[in-house]
Design an enzyme around this catalytic site. Structure first.
Site, short mmCIF file in Angstrom:
data_model
loop_
_atom_site.label_atom_id
_atom_site.label_comp_id
_atom_site.label_asym_id
_atom_site.label_seq_id
_atom_site.Cartn_x
_atom_site.Cartn_y
_atom_site.Cartn_z
N HIS A 7 10.30 6.56 -0.78
CA HIS A 7 11.15 7.06 0.31
C HIS A 7 10.57 6.58 1.65
O HIS A 7 9.42 6.85 1.97
CB HIS A 7 11.18 8.59 0.23
CG HIS A 7 12.27 9.22 1.04
ND1 HIS A 7 13.15 10.13 0.51
CD2 HIS A 7 12.63 9.06 2.33
CE1 HIS A 7 14.00 10.52 1.47
NE2 HIS A 7 13.69 9.88 2.58
N HIS A 48 -2.15 -3.46 26.93
CA HIS A 48 -0.69 -3.60 26.88
C HIS A 48 -0.29 -3.29 25.44
O HIS A 48 -0.66 -4.01 24.51
CB HIS A 48 -0.39 -5.06 27.24
CG HIS A 48 1.03 -5.42 27.52
ND1 HIS A 48 1.40 -6.00 28.72
CD2 HIS A 48 2.15 -5.35 26.78
CE1 HIS A 48 2.70 -6.27 28.69
NE2 HIS A 48 3.18 -5.89 27.53
N CYS A 58 0.29 -9.66 29.25
CA CYS A 58 1.31 -10.08 30.22
C CYS A 58 1.32 -11.61 30.30
O CYS A 58 2.39 -12.24 30.35
CB CYS A 58 1.03 -9.49 31.60
SG CYS A 58 1.39 -7.72 31.74
N HIS A 81 9.00 5.85 5.01
CA HIS A 81 8.23 6.74 5.88
C HIS A 81 7.20 5.95 6.67
O HIS A 81 6.88 4.80 6.33
CB HIS A 81 7.52 7.82 5.05
CG HIS A 81 6.48 7.29 4.11
ND1 HIS A 81 6.80 6.67 2.92
CD2 HIS A 81 5.12 7.25 4.19
CE1 HIS A 81 5.69 6.28 2.30
NE2 HIS A 81 4.65 6.62 3.05
N GLY A 86 0.77 -1.23 0.00
CA GLY A 86 0.00 0.00 0.00
C GLY A 86 0.81 1.29 0.00
O GLY A 86 0.24 2.37 0.05
N CYS A 146 -3.48 -8.97 33.07
CA CYS A 146 -3.43 -8.49 31.68
C CYS A 146 -3.18 -9.69 30.77
O CYS A 146 -2.24 -10.46 30.99
CB CYS A 146 -2.33 -7.45 31.54
SG CYS A 146 -1.83 -7.14 29.82
#
Lengths: 337, 337
Positions: free
Chosen positions: A163, A295, A198, A165, A158, A195
């Site tokens: 260059h 997270h 985690c 970026h 896409g 979590c």
């Protein structure tokens, strides 16, 4: 003014570009700028982009001139418009608002010929610091709820400019998959008081496990997720619980992340012959502060297979490469350091 | 045996093909069979596919020989395997089960050189009847919860064989986006005691409205949805509330649907120069029977733009063509009837 519209069934917001409407004849793929052609991101062409909103100029010098190492500018053809009010409104049973938001481009290096993976670790860390600084700045805009940082590398992933970026889109809504992650991880926390990310890090790095680990650093882990949508999909997660990318603590942590990100991109380049790829930083909404259940992490997706509309239309993915095989292969790559 | 694995955060199931694992060198795009090459779907080559599970032979004749007008066969390289038990199990915090299911191909016509849109309406209805018959048959398998019917047309939409065909994947889980639609439409019903899709049909076809209507028939409506992800995305919905595709009542209803489907595909072909496209039938889970809150429909997505991994990685779509413009353009197409 572009519009943000919400699907009334699944609640997915989309941007409808009402200004740059494309008629049926305008769908030829955008050409990729060749190395030899004019490039608005190269030094000396600073006046061909909107005025910069961030730049790293180690040797000093005025804005919008050469001498920068990392430069952030508004997208010349933004998907969202920074000026205006949201003007939330209905249309019968539908919901919409003005397409207010930011759309910026992080030009990662003045050198047109290299990719992010080719930059020295310290330079990659400077790119990561640019992301952080922009998120912090855009978080002050009370209209905006999310800052999405993503990279499209290669035409098949896409990218429309060669260059190297990264793009950043700041939105007044929370993108669909991020909302799903927030909902899912909140439910997990309510159930377990832990979590889920985690728990994933703990399980994947437990002694005797590690079949899906691609590489590790002091503070981060790169792994092939258990249920990846794409071959060689790789996630980078901080070992320590942090909800938001911009909470990366210090220069040491940024350097450590830069080292692992470069490591993973180099492994993918060597394994898959410099594939087109995307990465997206998944982080908590800027309006939410520090969440104990979410997270942040980076999802890297090499573009190796055609994604049929059916997969987009059903959300059902068929992945021909087990993540254990992908991780084993990537672990086996020898990097010249 | 392929595996079904669930993402522990968002709950998305994916198929991991553990048998046909693709190594890094195996990612060259699959070649599209040329018109002149060998085609396993052409008459006379019936023995090159697995034995048929359905066929329409107006003139009679034995199975797996010529003389058919529509033929359904198991996919020779199935994503799921029909034999075996689900064997649901955990792996630490993860969930998985065996990749049990059906993967079939509906060969829509013996004629290699035409597309679905080129077939006479009565023949399109016969294809739609084949879908229905296969859903009804597969619904009897108590291991299966969903039958996904989809078409990839053209190499850029993921088709790997040129001879026009539809695919059908029957799964023991509900694909992600369908589950989201089921959840979203149930919440809407709980709030309003109405089906959200019925409300959409009513609003879009109300007198004085109709800006997003593409075409209509006696019992169906084709429209550009309010918040489409893709340019010229078009949905076909039954005017009458029905949760499941296989409940299409009678031959008259199938003919009416065939007429509108052909109409829409012809409009897209004329407007967009025979674009690659996908369609997916969204219908209720086979295990759920008739739901008062869900409403089956067909989502047609021409493949005009590159979908960047970022869009897949965030669920956030930027659509350059407002649906009102797309619908107006498609309505304006003159069809030779």
């Amino acid at each position: 003014m572009p519009e943000l519209r919400k699907d009334p069934v699944v609640g997915r917001w989309v941007i409808i570009s009402t200004e740059r409407s494309r008629r049926p004849t305008n769908f030829e793929p955008a050409p990729v700028v060749k190395s030899t052609g004019f490039c608005p991101f190269c030094p000396g062409n600073e006046d061909k982009t909107p005025p910069e909103v961030y730049a790293l100029r180690p040797g000093g010098g005025p804005p919008n001139g050469p001498g920068w190492r990392v430069r952030v500018v508004p997208n010349k053809f933004p998907a969202l418009q920074i000026e205006g009010t949201l003007d939330r409104r209905g249309e019968g049973l539908y919901d919409k608002m003005n397409g207010v938001g930011a759309h910026e481009v992080v030009i990662e290096t003045p050198d047109h010929a290299v990719d992010l993976a080719d930059l020295p670790v310290a330079h990659v860390a400077e790119v990561l610091e640019a992301y952080r600084a922009r998120v912090v700045d855009l978080s002050r805009d009370r209209r905006l709820r999310y800052v999405l940082i993503f990279k499209n590398h290669g035409a098949n992933a896409g990218a429309t400019l060669e260059h190297t970026h990264t793009q950043l889109i700041a939105t007044p809504i929370i993108p669909r998959i991020l909302q799903e992650e927030l909902d899912g991880s909140r439910r997990y926390f309510e159930l377990k008081e832990r979590c889920v990310f985690c728990d994933i890090v703990a399980q994947e790095t437990a002694a005797g496990n590690g079949r899906r680990v691609v590489a590790t650093s002091e503070r981060f882990v790169a792994l092939a997720p258990f249920a990846p949508r794409f071959p060689f999909e790789t996630w980078i997660l901080p070992r320590r619980h942090d909800a938001a990318y911009q909470m990366v603590a210090d220069e040491g942590e940024l350097l450590d992340l830069a080292r692992l990100l470069k490591d993973v991109l180099m492994r993918l380049n060597l394994a898959l012959d410099r594939p087109p790829y995307n990465f997206v930083i998944h982080t908590s909404p800027v309006s939410d502060g520090d969440l104990e259940y979410y997270h942040w992490h980076i999802e890297i997706m090499p573009k190796l297979t055609r994604v049929a509309g059916f997969e987009i239309g059903s959300g059902f993915y068929i992945n021909p490469t087990p993540p254990e095989d992908a991780a084993q292969f990537l672990r086996g790559i020898t990097l010249e350091v």
